[in-house]
Design an enzyme around this catalytic site. Structure first.
Site, PDB file in Angstrom:
ATOM      1  N   GLY A 134       0.776  -1.242   0.000  1.00 43.39           N
ATOM      2  CA  GLY A 134       0.000   0.000   0.000  1.00 43.39           C
ATOM      3  C   GLY A 134       0.802   1.283   0.000  1.00 43.39           C
ATOM      4  CB  SER A 135       4.281   2.246  -0.826  1.00 41.43           C
ATOM      5  OG  SER A 135       4.494   1.835  -2.147  1.00 41.43           O
ATOM      6  CG  ASN A 136       1.815   3.270  -5.784  1.00 41.12           C
ATOM      7  OD1 ASN A 136       2.196   4.292  -6.340  1.00 41.12           O
ATOM      8  ND2 ASN A 136       2.441   2.112  -5.917  1.00 41.12           N
TER       9      ASN A 136
ATOM     10  CG  MET B 129      -1.337  -7.701  -7.454  1.00 46.19           C
ATOM     11  SD  MET B 129      -0.501  -6.736  -8.733  1.00 46.19           S
ATOM     12  CE  MET B 129       0.924  -6.163  -7.848  1.00 46.19           C
ATOM     13  NE  ARG B 130      -7.584 -11.277  -6.238  1.00 40.83           N
ATOM     14  CZ  ARG B 130      -7.349 -12.544  -6.516  1.00 40.83           C
ATOM     15  NH1 ARG B 130      -7.871 -13.105  -7.569  1.00 40.83           N
ATOM     16  NH2 ARG B 130      -6.620 -13.285  -5.728  1.00 40.83           N
TER      17      ARG B 130
ATOM     18  CB  ILE C   2     -11.474  -4.262 -13.315  1.00 40.86           C
ATOM     19  CG1 ILE C   2     -10.467  -3.895 -12.203  1.00 40.86           C
ATOM     20  CG2 ILE C   2     -12.797  -3.522 -13.116  1.00 40.86           C
ATOM     21  CD1 ILE C   2     -10.858  -4.241 -10.809  1.00 40.86           C
TER      22      ILE C   2
ATOM     23  CG  HIS D   5       2.082  -1.927 -15.195  1.00 41.85           C
ATOM     24  ND1 HIS D   5       1.814  -3.155 -14.635  1.00 41.85           N
ATOM     25  CD2 HIS D   5       3.097  -2.123 -16.071  1.00 41.85           C
ATOM     26  CE1 HIS D   5       2.628  -4.054 -15.162  1.00 41.85           C
ATOM     27  NE2 HIS D   5       3.409  -3.456 -16.031  1.00 41.85           N
TER      28      HIS D   5
HETATM   29  C1  GAR Z   1       3.545  -1.288  -7.283  1.00 44.88           C
HETATM   30  O1  GAR Z   1       4.855  -1.397  -7.765  1.00 44.88           O
HETATM   31  C2  GAR Z   1       2.529  -1.260  -8.415  1.00 44.88           C
HETATM   32  O2  GAR Z   1       2.988  -0.545  -9.537  1.00 44.88           O
HETATM   33  C3  GAR Z   1       2.399  -2.731  -8.715  1.00 44.88           C
HETATM   34  O3  GAR Z   1       2.342  -3.327  -7.452  1.00 44.88           O
HETATM   35  C4  GAR Z   1       3.128  -2.569  -6.544  1.00 44.88           C
HETATM   36  C5  GAR Z   1       2.297  -2.258  -5.328  1.00 44.88           C
HETATM   37  O4  GAR Z   1       3.046  -1.607  -4.353  1.00 44.88           O
HETATM   38  N1  GAR Z   1       1.224  -2.994  -9.505  1.00 44.88           N
HETATM   39  C6  GAR Z   1       1.197  -3.841 -10.522  1.00 44.88           C
HETATM   40  O5  GAR Z   1       2.140  -4.539 -10.833  1.00 44.88           O
HETATM   41  C7  GAR Z   1      -0.132  -3.923 -11.277  1.00 44.88           C
HETATM   42  N2  GAR Z   1       0.025  -4.639 -12.501  1.00 44.88           N
HETATM   43  P1  GAR Z   1       2.313  -0.838  -3.181  1.00 44.88           P
HETATM   44  O6  GAR Z   1       1.341  -1.853  -2.572  1.00 44.88           O
HETATM   45  O7  GAR Z   1       3.398  -0.474  -2.232  1.00 44.88           O
HETATM   46  O8  GAR Z   1       1.611   0.359  -3.769  1.00 44.88           O
END
Ligand code: GAR
Length: 205
Positions: A13-15, A91-92, A94, A110
């Protein structure tokens, strides 16, 4: 009145945190009204709790199909009336159950320069392919895997990275910046989608 943001996250969840920070620091005019996860142990849930954000867990094993899972998410979102749904490490796939009611209101981040290296582990794919420049992409979500119209991208030189983990680490701050910037823009204007092209109009009407 600010926008109502729903976040879907499967992991760390850093984003998601970058959105919380953008709101706290006044960049994003809005609030996160709910965090939904498919994983009961996702650290994103802890971040939501720390920030007084309601959480819901919808595990795939409690759903008969992908469509049913998306329907359950739609039902869970209903009472929160979100203006924007952000996939922040969700990661699913939609499906139409969510795509139709929230057309051009679901975005994803992404960790690669799409259309290169879609799907899981975009950073590892880029590293193993040997590209010199990778980056991240924020895009509208459609029914495919990382295929929707592109809103914003950032390039990252990965020539000095010696492992896929180093690529992940180098790209992550660019993800946070891009995510925060797109959500901030969404809160202060609108993105117009014309085919594959996305343009921005300042000011909410
Ligand atoms: C991030 O690097 C995001 O870009 C990637 O998962 C990570 C989640 O990190 N998403 C994908 O690969 C989607 N295809 P976070 O939980 O720290 O935000």
């Amino acid at each position: 009145m600010g926008i109502r943001i729903a976040v879907l996250a499967s992991g760390r969840g850093s984003n998601f945190q970058s959105i919380i920070d953008g709101i706290k620091e006044g960049d994003i005019d809005g609030e996160v009204v709910v965090l939904i996860s498919d994983k009961p142990d996702a650290y994103a849930i802890e971040r939501a709790r720390q920030n007084g954000i309601p959480t819901r867990v919808i595990p795939p094993k409690e759903c008969a199909s992908r469509e049913e899972m998306n329907l359950k998410i739609r039902e869970a979102l209903g009472s929160y009336s979100p203006d924007l749904i952000v996939l922040a490490g969700y990661m699913r796939i939609i499906t139409d159950e969510l795509l139709i009611p929230y057309l051009h209101r679901i975005i994803n981040i992404h960790p690669a320069l799409l259309p290169s290296f879609p799907g899981l582990d975009g950073q590892k794919q880029a590293f193993e392919y040997g590209v010199k420049v990778s980056g991240c992409t924020v895009h509208f979500v459609d029914g495919g895997c990382d295929t929707g119209p592109i809103i914003e991208q950032a390039c990252v030189d990965i020539r000095d990275c010696k492992s896929a983990d180093e690529v992940c680490e180098k790209i992550l701050p660019f993800e946070h910046k891009a995510m925060r910037s797109v959500v901030a823009k969404f809160s202060r204007g609108r993105f117009v989608v014309e085919g594959r092209k996305v343009r921005y109009e300042d000011g909410r009407k």
